[in-house]
Design a protein around this motif. Structure first.
Motif, PDB file in Angstrom:
ATOM      1  N   GLY A  16       0.822  -1.206   0.000  1.00 49.69           N
ATOM      2  CA  GLY A  16       0.000   0.000   0.000  1.00 49.69           C
ATOM      3  C   GLY A  16       0.851   1.248   0.000  1.00 49.69           C
ATOM      4  N   SER A  17       1.933   1.257  -0.777  1.00 51.58           N
ATOM      5  CA  SER A  17       2.877   2.377  -0.749  1.00 51.58           C
ATOM      6  C   SER A  17       2.371   3.598  -1.498  1.00 51.58           C
ATOM      7  N   ALA A  18       1.369   3.419  -2.357  1.00 50.27           N
ATOM      8  CA  ALA A  18       0.805   4.551  -3.110  1.00 50.27           C
ATOM      9  C   ALA A  18      -0.712   4.397  -3.150  1.00 50.27           C
ATOM     10  N   ASN A  19      -1.319   4.581  -4.323  1.00 50.68           N
ATOM     11  CA  ASN A  19      -2.785   4.589  -4.365  1.00 50.68           C
ATOM     12  C   ASN A  19      -3.393   3.211  -4.610  1.00 50.68           C
ATOM     13  N   ARG A  95       7.723  -2.018   3.688  1.00 48.62           N
ATOM     14  CA  ARG A  95       8.327  -1.080   4.639  1.00 48.62           C
ATOM     15  C   ARG A  95       8.574   0.283   3.981  1.00 48.62           C
ATOM     16  N   GLY A  96       8.822   0.283   2.689  1.00 52.97           N
ATOM     17  CA  GLY A  96       9.109   1.506   1.952  1.00 52.97           C
ATOM     18  C   GLY A  96       9.848   1.132   0.681  1.00 52.97           C
ATOM     19  N   PRO A  97      10.151   2.079  -0.184  1.00 51.55           N
ATOM     20  CA  PRO A  97       9.765   3.483  -0.115  1.00 51.55           C
ATOM     21  C   PRO A  97       8.307   3.683  -0.529  1.00 51.55           C
ATOM     22  N   GLY A  98       7.816   4.900  -0.305  1.00 48.23           N
ATOM     23  CA  GLY A  98       6.445   5.197  -0.673  1.00 48.23           C
ATOM     24  C   GLY A  98       5.928   6.410   0.084  1.00 48.23           C
ATOM     25  N   MET A  99       4.628   6.580   0.069  1.00 44.78           N
ATOM     26  CA  MET A  99       3.977   7.696   0.754  1.00 44.78           C
ATOM     27  C   MET A  99       3.745   7.320   2.216  1.00 44.78           C
ATOM     28  N   GLY A 100       4.091   8.242   3.102  1.00 43.99           N
ATOM     29  CA  GLY A 100       4.099   7.929   4.525  1.00 43.99           C
ATOM     30  C   GLY A 100       2.788   7.430   5.097  1.00 43.99           C
ATOM     31  N   ALA A 101       1.715   8.158   4.878  1.00 42.51           N
ATOM     32  CA  ALA A 101       0.433   7.785   5.487  1.00 42.51           C
ATOM     33  C   ALA A 101      -0.112   6.452   4.956  1.00 42.51           C
ATOM     34  N   VAL A 144      19.769  -6.668 -16.539  1.00 41.86           N
ATOM     35  CA  VAL A 144      19.771  -5.283 -16.087  1.00 41.86           C
ATOM     36  C   VAL A 144      18.307  -4.920 -15.888  1.00 41.86           C
ATOM     37  N   VAL A 145      17.985  -4.309 -14.756  1.00 47.43           N
ATOM     38  CA  VAL A 145      16.594  -4.000 -14.417  1.00 47.43           C
ATOM     39  C   VAL A 145      16.329  -2.512 -14.613  1.00 47.43           C
ATOM     40  N   LEU A 146      15.299  -2.205 -15.373  1.00 49.15           N
ATOM     41  CA  LEU A 146      14.799  -0.837 -15.438  1.00 49.15           C
ATOM     42  C   LEU A 146      13.542  -0.792 -14.581  1.00 49.15           C
ATOM     43  N   TYR A 147      13.646  -0.072 -13.472  1.00 53.35           N
ATOM     44  CA  TYR A 147      12.520   0.043 -12.548  1.00 53.35           C
ATOM     45  C   TYR A 147      11.904   1.422 -12.709  1.00 53.35           C
ATOM     46  N   VAL A 148      10.697   1.460 -13.272  1.00 52.69           N
ATOM     47  CA  VAL A 148      10.042   2.735 -13.589  1.00 52.69           C
ATOM     48  C   VAL A 148       8.623   2.728 -13.038  1.00 52.69           C
ATOM     49  N   SER A 149       8.342   3.719 -12.179  1.00 47.19           N
ATOM     50  CA  SER A 149       7.020   3.798 -11.567  1.00 47.19           C
ATOM     51  C   SER A 149       6.710   5.249 -11.237  1.00 47.19           C
ATOM     52  N   GLY A 150       5.609   5.454 -10.520  1.00 48.49           N
ATOM     53  CA  GLY A 150       5.226   6.806 -10.141  1.00 48.49           C
ATOM     54  C   GLY A 150       6.195   7.458  -9.180  1.00 48.49           C
ATOM     55  N   GLY A 151       6.876   6.656  -8.375  1.00 46.83           N
ATOM     56  CA  GLY A 151       7.766   7.213  -7.370  1.00 46.83           C
ATOM     57  C   GLY A 151       9.230   6.885  -7.556  1.00 46.83           C
ATOM     58  N   ASN A 152       9.562   6.011  -8.529  1.00 46.86           N
ATOM     59  CA  ASN A 152      10.938   5.556  -8.668  1.00 46.86           C
ATOM     60  C   ASN A 152      11.343   5.435 -10.135  1.00 46.86           C
ATOM     61  N   THR A 153      12.589   5.776 -10.421  1.00 46.98           N
ATOM     62  CA  THR A 153      13.187   5.534 -11.729  1.00 46.98           C
ATOM     63  C   THR A 153      14.639   5.145 -11.479  1.00 46.98           C
ATOM     64  N   GLN A 154      14.959   3.869 -11.709  1.00 45.20           N
ATOM     65  CA  GLN A 154      16.306   3.368 -11.437  1.00 45.20           C
ATOM     66  C   GLN A 154      16.720   2.340 -12.479  1.00 45.20           C
ATOM     67  N   VAL A 155      18.006   2.325 -12.808  1.00 42.43           N
ATOM     68  CA  VAL A 155      18.609   1.255 -13.597  1.00 42.43           C
ATOM     69  C   VAL A 155      19.475   0.452 -12.631  1.00 42.43           C
ATOM     70  N   ILE A 156      19.222  -0.854 -12.553  1.00 46.30           N
ATOM     71  CA  ILE A 156      19.754  -1.690 -11.480  1.00 46.30           C
ATOM     72  C   ILE A 156      20.382  -2.952 -12.057  1.00 46.30           C
ATOM     73  N   ALA A 157      21.446  -3.428 -11.420  1.00 43.75           N
ATOM     74  CA  ALA A 157      22.004  -4.741 -11.748  1.00 43.75           C
ATOM     75  C   ALA A 157      22.466  -5.402 -10.457  1.00 43.75           C
ATOM     76  N   TYR A 158      22.405  -6.715 -10.410  1.00 44.51           N
ATOM     77  CA  TYR A 158      22.753  -7.462  -9.204  1.00 44.51           C
ATOM     78  C   TYR A 158      24.248  -7.742  -9.155  1.00 44.51           C
ATOM     79  N   ILE A 172      12.262  14.143 -10.242  1.00 45.14           N
ATOM     80  CA  ILE A 172      11.014  13.385 -10.132  1.00 45.14           C
ATOM     81  C   ILE A 172      11.117  12.086 -10.931  1.00 45.14           C
ATOM     82  N   ALA A 173      10.306  11.115 -10.562  1.00 45.78           N
ATOM     83  CA  ALA A 173      10.276   9.847 -11.282  1.00 45.78           C
ATOM     84  C   ALA A 173       9.540  10.007 -12.607  1.00 45.78           C
ATOM     85  N   VAL A 174       9.819   9.107 -13.551  1.00 46.15           N
ATOM     86  CA  VAL A 174       9.182   9.206 -14.868  1.00 46.15           C
ATOM     87  C   VAL A 174       7.665   9.038 -14.746  1.00 46.15           C
ATOM     88  N   GLY A 175       7.214   8.158 -13.852  1.00 50.75           N
ATOM     89  CA  GLY A 175       5.774   7.986 -13.669  1.00 50.75           C
ATOM     90  C   GLY A 175       5.116   9.224 -13.104  1.00 50.75           C
TER      91      GLY A 175
END
Length: 359
Positions: A16-19, A95-101, A144-158, A172-175
């Motif tokens: 429930g980190s966003a809507n 636990r996060g990340p996201g909107m506090g309430a 390689v992971v492209l993580y794109v959402s309303g609150g996050n934009t990251q390029v990631i690798a393990y 700001i994030a792309v979303g």
């Protein structure tokens, strides 16, 4: 029974980190951590808080939505999964990340279930949940992971039991960029503003409007392109003309915005692929459902002899099953979250998590 020897393990996940409020139940079978271990989605239910066109969703209203719907979604998730409370091994929550309430409302609900049912809690990083769900559904082994959402934009690798961030948004994030642009055009938030922009963009393409292209090394900036797109939207409403002297439409604006921001994402993803020597791209997060982004990324990957992996809206949009899956992976390694430490945070970086289940 010791979890290391148990052949069937079940987790209930709460997101429930966003809507979007999502609750899911997942089953892992086989030896924990082994290649023979399999995952089965037993239920995956979701309910979205939709705000009026031209507005965003406020934290207090979103949290109220999550509190109102949590119990009925939890009951439905258990019923669809066909499991009893006694069958569940752990309760997993974001636990996060996201909107506090909204995060807090779901964390309190998950903590309540754990206390009522006598189950152990597992706090999950939202971003890691997306990645592990994407890997499980698509079968991508070293992408390689492209993580794109309303609150996050990251390029990631393990690497070495961490998901390393190679590049990210500087503002700001792309979303969030797409969502805020939708407000400028009074585009509906039902089912999602980004989806409605995508459908409008398919009707555009007559003209590619000039928008700022801001790639800085491995990072992107989207605030400038949003400001310019909003200016063009106001110009269009006032009867302004495009660069060819002809009027342009909302569809042309949506097309131009998508083409530009997605080109930026493709560029930094390709650079990360070259750096780590990977031929796989896994796209996760709500924006990852966009067919045009998948198409552009696929063309790039094909040029490199690689391939793109993506999921449909059941798993790319925030959901409870991704939290259940990632939480159960951690649980199987011995990770637990004591009740007194079952907090949440708006800032929880992907690379803070020890990915003990990957070797």
């Amino acid at each position: 029974m010791d979890i290391s020897t148990k052949k069937r393990r079940i987790a209930l996940g709460c997101e429930g980190s966003a809507n979007k409020l999502g609750i899911g139940v997942i089953l892992h079978t086989g030896d924990p951590g082994s290649a023979s271990s399999t995952s089965t989605v037993l239920s995956n239910v979701r309910h979205t808080f939709v705000s009026p066109p031209g507005t965003g969703f406020l934290p207090k209203d979103t949290a109220q939505h999550h509190r109102a719907f949590f119990v009925r979604l939890a009951r439905r998730a258990l019923a669809e999964a066909g499991v009893r409370v006694a069958d569940i091994d752990c309760i997993c929550y974001t636990r996060g990340p996201g909107m506090g309430a909204p995060l807090t409302s779901v964390a309190v609900a998950a903590r309540t279930l754990a206390l009522l049912w006598g189950k152990e809690l597992v706090a999950v990083n939202h971003c890691v949940g997306h990645i592990e769900m994407g890997r499980a559904i698509t079968g991508a082994d070293h992408p390689v992971v492209l993580y794109v959402s309303g609150g996050n934009t990251q390029v990631i690798a393990y690497a070495e039991q961490r998901y390393r961030i190679f590049g990210e948004t500087l503002d700001i994030a792309v979303g969030n960029c797409l969502d805020r642009f939708a407000r400028a055009l009074q585009i509906s938030n039902d089912p999602a503003p980004g989806y409605n922009i995508e459908q409008l963009a398919k009707q555009g393409g007559r003209v590619l409007l000039d928008l700022p292209y801001a790639v800085k090394g491995m990072d992107c900036s989207f605030s400038g392109i949003l400001t310019r797109a909003e200016e063009l939207a106001a110009h269009m409403k006032a009867g302004g003309k495009g660069p060819d002297g002809e009027p342009f439409t909302a569809a042309d604006l949506c097309f131009s915005l998508q083409e530009t921001v997605f080109a930026m994402l493709v560029e930094i993803t390709e650079r990360a692929m070259a750096h780590v020597g990977s031929t796989q791209v896994l796209i996760v997060g709500g924006v990852g459902c966009n067919e045009r982004l998948q198409e552009m990324m696929g063309a790039m990957a094909a040029d490199r002899g690689g391939s793109v992996y993506a999921t449909d809206e059941r798993f790319c949009i925030d959901n409870g099953i991704m939290i259940a899956h990632a939480g159960l992976l951690a649980y199987e390694t011995g990770f637990r979250t004591p009740i007194e430490e079952s907090t949440c945070t708006q800032r929880f970086r992907t690379d803070e998590v020890l990915v003990k289940w990957r070797r």
